[in-house]
Design a protein around this motif. Sequence first.
Motif, PDB file in Angstrom:
ATOM      1  N   ALA A  85     -48.911 -64.451 119.435  1.00  0.00           N
ATOM      2  CA  ALA A  85     -49.391 -63.887 118.005  1.00  0.00           C
ATOM      3  C   ALA A  85     -48.687 -64.293 116.840  1.00  0.00           C
ATOM      4  O   ALA A  85     -48.952 -64.886 115.867  1.00  0.00           O
ATOM      5  N   TYR A  86     -47.363 -64.238 116.954  1.00  0.00           N
ATOM      6  CA  TYR A  86     -46.231 -64.604 116.148  1.00  0.00           C
ATOM      7  C   TYR A  86     -46.294 -66.128 115.825  1.00  0.00           C
ATOM      8  O   TYR A  86     -46.363 -66.433 114.710  1.00  0.00           O
ATOM      9  N   ASN A  87     -46.398 -67.008 116.843  1.00  0.00           N
ATOM     10  CA  ASN A  87     -46.626 -68.593 116.371  1.00  0.00           C
ATOM     11  C   ASN A  87     -47.810 -68.741 115.892  1.00  0.00           C
ATOM     12  O   ASN A  87     -47.969 -69.909 115.588  1.00  0.00           O
ATOM     13  N   GLN A  88     -48.770 -67.896 116.318  1.00  0.00           N
ATOM     14  CA  GLN A  88     -50.237 -68.211 115.922  1.00  0.00           C
ATOM     15  C   GLN A  88     -50.517 -67.757 114.373  1.00  0.00           C
ATOM     16  O   GLN A  88     -51.253 -68.573 113.624  1.00  0.00           O
ATOM     17  N   LEU A  89     -49.838 -66.822 114.029  1.00  0.00           N
ATOM     18  CA  LEU A  89     -50.017 -66.222 112.498  1.00  0.00           C
ATOM     19  C   LEU A  89     -49.847 -67.660 111.192  1.00  0.00           C
ATOM     20  O   LEU A  89     -48.752 -67.876 111.740  1.00  0.00           O
ATOM     21  N   ASP A  90     -50.645 -67.363 110.476  1.00  0.00           N
ATOM     22  CA  ASP A  90     -50.563 -68.584 109.578  1.00  0.00           C
ATOM     23  C   ASP A  90     -50.717 -68.085 108.211  1.00  0.00           C
ATOM     24  O   ASP A  90     -52.060 -67.479 107.891  1.00  0.00           O
ATOM     25  N   ASP A  91     -49.749 -68.202 107.552  1.00  0.00           N
ATOM     26  CA  ASP A  91     -50.019 -67.671 106.096  1.00  0.00           C
ATOM     27  C   ASP A  91     -50.399 -68.755 104.951  1.00  0.00           C
ATOM     28  O   ASP A  91     -49.928 -68.614 103.538  1.00  0.00           O
ATOM     29  N   ARG A  92     -50.861 -69.848 105.376  1.00  0.00           N
ATOM     30  CA  ARG A  92     -51.041 -70.896 104.378  1.00  0.00           C
ATOM     31  C   ARG A  92     -52.486 -70.458 103.867  1.00  0.00           C
ATOM     32  O   ARG A  92     -53.131 -69.996 104.274  1.00  0.00           O
ATOM     33  N   PRO A  93     -52.584 -71.012 102.634  1.00  0.00           N
ATOM     34  CA  PRO A  93     -53.832 -70.876 101.972  1.00  0.00           C
ATOM     35  C   PRO A  93     -55.235 -71.254 102.831  1.00  0.00           C
ATOM     36  O   PRO A  93     -56.176 -70.627 102.471  1.00  0.00           O
ATOM     37  N   SER A  94     -55.124 -72.124 103.505  1.00  0.00           N
ATOM     38  CA  SER A  94     -56.084 -72.810 104.329  1.00  0.00           C
ATOM     39  C   SER A  94     -56.482 -71.826 105.460  1.00  0.00           C
ATOM     40  O   SER A  94     -57.696 -71.865 106.029  1.00  0.00           O
ATOM     41  N   ALA A  95     -55.694 -70.917 106.016  1.00  0.00           N
ATOM     42  CA  ALA A  95     -55.757 -70.090 107.231  1.00  0.00           C
ATOM     43  C   ALA A  95     -56.688 -69.000 106.834  1.00  0.00           C
ATOM     44  O   ALA A  95     -57.039 -68.725 105.487  1.00  0.00           O
ATOM     45  N   ASP A  96     -57.392 -68.402 107.966  1.00  0.00           N
ATOM     46  CA  ASP A  96     -58.283 -67.220 107.439  1.00  0.00           C
ATOM     47  C   ASP A  96     -57.750 -66.101 107.051  1.00  0.00           C
ATOM     48  O   ASP A  96     -56.615 -65.807 107.373  1.00  0.00           O
ATOM     49  N   LYS A  97     -58.341 -65.517 105.985  1.00  0.00           N
ATOM     50  CA  LYS A  97     -57.772 -64.350 105.390  1.00  0.00           C
ATOM     51  C   LYS A  97     -58.018 -62.998 106.332  1.00  0.00           C
ATOM     52  O   LYS A  97     -59.299 -62.928 106.614  1.00  0.00           O
ATOM     53  N   ILE A  98     -57.419 -62.215 106.112  1.00  0.00           N
ATOM     54  CA  ILE A  98     -57.442 -60.738 106.903  1.00  0.00           C
ATOM     55  C   ILE A  98     -58.048 -59.841 106.096  1.00  0.00           C
ATOM     56  O   ILE A  98     -57.501 -59.572 104.909  1.00  0.00           O
ATOM     57  N   THR A  99     -59.138 -59.185 106.145  1.00  0.00           N
ATOM     58  CA  THR A  99     -59.815 -58.368 105.102  1.00  0.00           C
ATOM     59  C   THR A  99     -59.872 -56.891 105.889  1.00  0.00           C
ATOM     60  O   THR A  99     -60.052 -56.870 107.175  1.00  0.00           O
ATOM     61  N   GLY A 100     -60.225 -55.940 105.086  1.00  0.00           N
ATOM     62  CA  GLY A 100     -60.017 -54.673 105.974  1.00  0.00           C
ATOM     63  C   GLY A 100     -58.998 -54.149 106.654  1.00  0.00           C
ATOM     64  O   GLY A 100     -59.311 -53.519 107.638  1.00  0.00           O
ATOM     65  N   ASP A 101     -57.784 -54.817 106.381  1.00  0.00           N
ATOM     66  CA  ASP A 101     -56.547 -54.518 107.074  1.00  0.00           C
ATOM     67  C   ASP A 101     -55.994 -53.352 106.734  1.00  0.00           C
ATOM     68  O   ASP A 101     -55.322 -53.181 105.533  1.00  0.00           O
ATOM     69  N   ASN A 102     -56.058 -52.140 107.424  1.00  0.00           N
ATOM     70  CA  ASN A 102     -55.380 -50.816 106.974  1.00  0.00           C
ATOM     71  C   ASN A 102     -53.949 -50.788 106.848  1.00  0.00           C
ATOM     72  O   ASN A 102     -53.486 -50.102 106.237  1.00  0.00           O
ATOM     73  N   PHE A 103     -53.271 -51.662 107.630  1.00  0.00           N
ATOM     74  CA  PHE A 103     -51.845 -51.684 107.941  1.00  0.00           C
ATOM     75  C   PHE A 103     -51.298 -52.135 106.842  1.00  0.00           C
ATOM     76  O   PHE A 103     -50.336 -51.662 106.036  1.00  0.00           O
ATOM     77  N   TYR A 104     -51.631 -53.437 106.636  1.00  0.00           N
ATOM     78  CA  TYR A 104     -50.688 -54.273 105.569  1.00  0.00           C
ATOM     79  C   TYR A 104     -51.694 -55.077 104.620  1.00  0.00           C
ATOM     80  O   TYR A 104     -51.113 -56.036 103.815  1.00  0.00           O
ATOM     81  N   ASN A 105     -52.723 -54.749 104.551  1.00  0.00           N
ATOM     82  CA  ASN A 105     -53.954 -55.446 103.373  1.00  0.00           C
ATOM     83  C   ASN A 105     -53.821 -56.918 103.763  1.00  0.00           C
ATOM     84  O   ASN A 105     -53.637 -57.465 102.674  1.00  0.00           O
ATOM     85  N   GLY A 106     -53.483 -57.527 104.823  1.00  0.00           N
ATOM     86  CA  GLY A 106     -53.857 -58.893 105.104  1.00  0.00           C
ATOM     87  C   GLY A 106     -52.624 -59.783 104.907  1.00  0.00           C
ATOM     88  O   GLY A 106     -52.555 -60.801 104.840  1.00  0.00           O
ATOM     89  N   ASP A 107     -51.166 -58.898 104.907  1.00  0.00           N
ATOM     90  CA  ASP A 107     -50.073 -59.746 104.630  1.00  0.00           C
ATOM     91  C   ASP A 107     -49.543 -60.071 105.923  1.00  0.00           C
ATOM     92  O   ASP A 107     -49.111 -59.438 106.754  1.00  0.00           O
ATOM     93  N   ILE A 108     -49.917 -61.282 105.910  1.00  0.00           N
ATOM     94  CA  ILE A 108     -49.305 -62.072 107.181  1.00  0.00           C
ATOM     95  C   ILE A 108     -47.973 -62.059 107.642  1.00  0.00           C
ATOM     96  O   ILE A 108     -47.675 -61.675 108.750  1.00  0.00           O
ATOM     97  N   SER A 109     -47.018 -62.050 106.547  1.00  0.00           N
ATOM     98  CA  SER A 109     -45.639 -61.851 107.078  1.00  0.00           C
ATOM     99  C   SER A 109     -45.056 -60.699 107.720  1.00  0.00           C
ATOM    100  O   SER A 109     -44.528 -60.551 108.274  1.00  0.00           O
ATOM    101  N   LYS A 110     -45.813 -59.559 107.254  1.00  0.00           N
ATOM    102  CA  LYS A 110     -45.604 -58.332 107.727  1.00  0.00           C
ATOM    103  C   LYS A 110     -46.038 -58.326 108.939  1.00  0.00           C
ATOM    104  O   LYS A 110     -45.533 -57.426 110.043  1.00  0.00           O
ATOM    105  N   TRP A 111     -47.275 -58.862 109.296  1.00  0.00           N
ATOM    106  CA  TRP A 111     -47.867 -58.851 110.723  1.00  0.00           C
ATOM    107  C   TRP A 111     -46.752 -59.523 111.731  1.00  0.00           C
ATOM    108  O   TRP A 111     -46.619 -59.157 112.822  1.00  0.00           O
ATOM    109  N   LYS A 112     -46.170 -60.688 111.127  1.00  0.00           N
ATOM    110  CA  LYS A 112     -45.257 -61.447 111.982  1.00  0.00           C
ATOM    111  C   LYS A 112     -44.058 -60.323 112.486  1.00  0.00           C
ATOM    112  O   LYS A 112     -43.510 -60.540 113.559  1.00  0.00           O
TER     113      LYS A 112
END
Length: 498
Positions: A186-213
Amino acid sequence: MKMTMEIIKYLCFIVLILNTMGCEDDDLFRETNTNREAFSSIDPNLLLTTVQASLSGGRLEQWRANLIYGEGFVQHLSGSFAVSNYGAFFKHNAEYETALWQSNYGNGIIRNLIDIQERTKNNVASKNINAISKILKVMVFQRLSDSYGDIPYSEAGMGFYKGIHFPKYDNQKEIYDNFFVLLDEAYNQLDDRPSADKITGDNFYNGDISKWKKLANSLRLRCAMRISAVDEAKAIAEIQSAINNGLFESNDDNCFTHHDETGFNTIGAEKNGNGLSQALKGNGVVLDHPTEILLRNLVGDPRMDIWFLSGNSGNIEGVSSNNFRWDHPGGSTNLGVIQPYLYKDDAPYLHISYSEIQLLLAEAVQRGFISGDAQNYYQNGIEAGILQWSAFGADIDQTDVKEFTETKILTPGNEIEEIVTQQWLTLFLNGMEAYANHRRTDLPILDAVTRTDTDTNGVMPKRFPYPGEESTVNEVNYEAARLKYPNGWLSPIWWDVN
């Protein structure tokens, strides 16, 4: 971020349909009739919100597993009939013991989680939501495995996708080994580049990939410390990987479920409100109080007043872990009461915190697993563990907290007990995690349960028993797993060797 009624009602409507279309036989694992094909175009992000809300919005398991058994076992709270009689006094109740199992396997959490994972795997356009499903899988199954031991894992939720309706019970060691694989992926897969899929409906971090890492790595540290007594070499390697990849850096990274003011039994929005808050309030009156041992460990600590108000005596008095509230000398009205903001329907639920991570690092240094300054981690963990309650509405003076924290100096020869006691404090209201951490460490030393009506002769249970229904609906796999725990809830699970 607050969950809106409109979003959750829509999600619950979808999930209700998914879980009830021809699924009369869907109790526990039997997913033989569930058909999701008609909903194959639903965005997995919608199910993400439902899974997140279900982790703490379910009153059933929050009341029975988290409050009655979790908080009661570890002597955070007590006093009401259920929390005292079954939790504090260590008594069996099949409905309480199986509530967590039912909510996850029977009521849709695992089916929805596996649905996200299966729909998004091997799809580069969905790699972020897939990575998040892996992190959530660890969160869901760690709580289950830490409670029951060997559990259905690799085949769980695969009734629709693979036709597996009677899943095997995986060995807990193998489950934990897979946790580390998933979190690394999961850590290596998470991608915060603009071209990556956006996370919507995220109750924890509102789609902030850096926090998911950071969440992936912080969970990795927790899992590594959980197995440290039974596989030290593996634990040390995983701790170091978690540190290298990046852990929580402040309370801003804390993993909360954010709830709204929806009350219990609101049709279409059952998971909106905080399930633990609903459990604490019961039928409208909070009947649980701080224990004597909890208050002894809060002398001079700002959390004494952050968590509790005084009773009629003018003092914050604690209930004995051997008493019901009505047994308290002078009457139950003298007992300290829980601050109302802690059980509001829209109170957040804290799953894992920066404070916990700092205190685990302090312990890891003290045990010689890693290098570092245990005292610094210890003080950071205490300070963060006090300040984290501002998220619940507490008015906290940071200067007072700093002054108190500076007085907390580890005592030579007693460092581990002091560090773990602070872990126990920082896990207040997260009874299931506090219960797991106490079995790992056997600390702090709790007040002896001396009542004659305990079912365990005063010994804290080592695990939750499996549901009796499993002996009929999944008989072969159930019997194989049950034999590993000949003494029922007094048989320790794999990592519990202390």
